[in-house]
Design a protein around this motif. Structure first.
Motif, PDB file in Angstrom:
ATOM      1  N   ALA A   7      -6.280   5.723 -36.000  1.00  0.00           N
ATOM      2  CA  ALA A   7      -4.860   5.984 -35.779  1.00  0.00           C
ATOM      3  C   ALA A   7      -4.077   5.559 -37.004  1.00  0.00           C
ATOM      4  O   ALA A   7      -3.818   4.385 -37.208  1.00  0.00           O
ATOM      5  N   HIS A   8      -3.747   6.527 -37.834  1.00  0.00           N
ATOM      6  CA  HIS A   8      -2.894   6.246 -38.997  1.00  0.00           C
ATOM      7  C   HIS A   8      -1.446   6.285 -38.532  1.00  0.00           C
ATOM      8  O   HIS A   8      -1.053   7.138 -37.755  1.00  0.00           O
ATOM      9  N   ALA A  35       2.330   4.663 -34.960  1.00  0.00           N
ATOM     10  CA  ALA A  35       1.303   3.688 -34.565  1.00  0.00           C
ATOM     11  C   ALA A  35       1.796   2.285 -34.891  1.00  0.00           C
ATOM     12  O   ALA A  35       2.791   2.101 -35.602  1.00  0.00           O
ATOM     13  N   ALA A  36       1.087   1.310 -34.384  1.00  0.00           N
ATOM     14  CA  ALA A  36       1.461  -0.094 -34.582  1.00  0.00           C
ATOM     15  C   ALA A  36       1.412  -0.464 -36.058  1.00  0.00           C
ATOM     16  O   ALA A  36       0.554  -0.009 -36.802  1.00  0.00           O
ATOM     17  N   LEU A  37       2.373  -1.293 -36.455  1.00  0.00           N
ATOM     18  CA  LEU A  37       2.492  -1.734 -37.846  1.00  0.00           C
ATOM     19  C   LEU A  37       2.057  -3.182 -37.991  1.00  0.00           C
ATOM     20  O   LEU A  37       2.221  -3.987 -37.070  1.00  0.00           O
ATOM     21  N   VAL A  86       2.563  -0.655 -43.237  1.00  0.00           N
ATOM     22  CA  VAL A  86       1.119  -0.840 -43.252  1.00  0.00           C
ATOM     23  C   VAL A  86       0.685  -0.865 -41.799  1.00  0.00           C
ATOM     24  O   VAL A  86       1.093  -1.742 -41.035  1.00  0.00           O
ATOM     25  N   ALA A  87      -0.121   0.147 -41.433  1.00  0.00           N
ATOM     26  CA  ALA A  87      -0.602   0.228 -40.054  1.00  0.00           C
ATOM     27  C   ALA A  87      -1.639  -0.868 -39.825  1.00  0.00           C
ATOM     28  O   ALA A  87      -2.195  -1.448 -40.769  1.00  0.00           O
ATOM     29  N   LEU A  92      -1.456   2.495 -45.697  1.00  0.00           N
ATOM     30  CA  LEU A  92      -0.211   2.145 -46.378  1.00  0.00           C
ATOM     31  C   LEU A  92       0.615   3.399 -46.622  1.00  0.00           C
ATOM     32  O   LEU A  92       0.121   4.393 -47.150  1.00  0.00           O
ATOM     33  N   LEU A  93       1.904   3.365 -46.224  1.00  0.00           N
ATOM     34  CA  LEU A  93       2.851   4.439 -46.496  1.00  0.00           C
ATOM     35  C   LEU A  93       4.138   3.830 -47.049  1.00  0.00           C
ATOM     36  O   LEU A  93       4.498   2.711 -46.698  1.00  0.00           O
TER      37      LEU A  93
END
Length: 178
Positions: A7-8, A35-37, A86-87, A92-93
């Motif tokens: 899950a990204h 999704a969760a960070l 950061v998931a 990383l986005l």
């Protein structure tokens, strides 16, 4: 054999929206992800038009898919929210959300309407005052400072008009009997 899906976290939405214009300081800046960070590695930074950092925040303790900030009072102008997510799987986005703040429209005040009405009440007292009749001085009531500054000139004007009318009527009636 089925493939394992990780899950990204993807960027979902921003409030205020990217490219939007808001009136006054927004109550909150909210970025939502899919999704969760990772709370330790994810953040949002609010910058003004010169690139100066205004505020910094992170993941919402109540919802790990949201980063939330309550900004300080913002002057009209352009702002940018730089975010790093950061998931929990390490994805990383980074991104930017830009918005503009405009000044709220001032609410109308009562002061401008009070000034013209005060000037209008002063006008009736100026026009009847030059009447050449000795009677008004005897019929005038004593002046007081009890807050009747508006009513007193109106009453004086009415009395002067009544006396002037009586004088004119007498003159006409006297002219008819001759």
């Amino acid at each position: 054999m089925p493939l394992a899906v990780s899950a990204h976290s993807e960027f979902v939405s921003a409030a205020p929206a990217d490219g939007s214009t808001v009136t006054g300081t927004p109550d909150e800046i909210v970025l939502t992800f899919s999704a969760a960070l990772d709370k330790a590695k994810s953040s949002i930074i609010l910058l003004d038009s010169t690139g100066t950092q205004i505020a910094k925040a992170g993941v919402d303790p109540a919802n790990n898919k949201v980063m939330r900030m309550t900004p300080p009072s913002l002057d009209p102008g352009a702002y940018e929210v730089d975010w790093t997510s950061v998931a929990t799987d390490g994805d990383l986005l980074r991104g930017k959300v830009k918005f503009t703040v405009v000044a709220p429209t001032p609410s109308p005040t009562l002061a401008p309407t009070a000034t013209p009405s005060a000037a209008a009440t002063a006008s009736p007292t100026a026009s009847p005052a030059p009447t050449p009749s000795p009677a008004p001085s005897a019929a005038t009531t004593p002046t007081s400072n009890s807050g009747a500054d508006v009513i007193l000139p109106v009453l004086v004007a009415i009395i002067l008009i009544a006396v002037l009318g009586a004088v004119l009527l007498r003159g006409r009636m006297g002219g008819r009997t001759r």
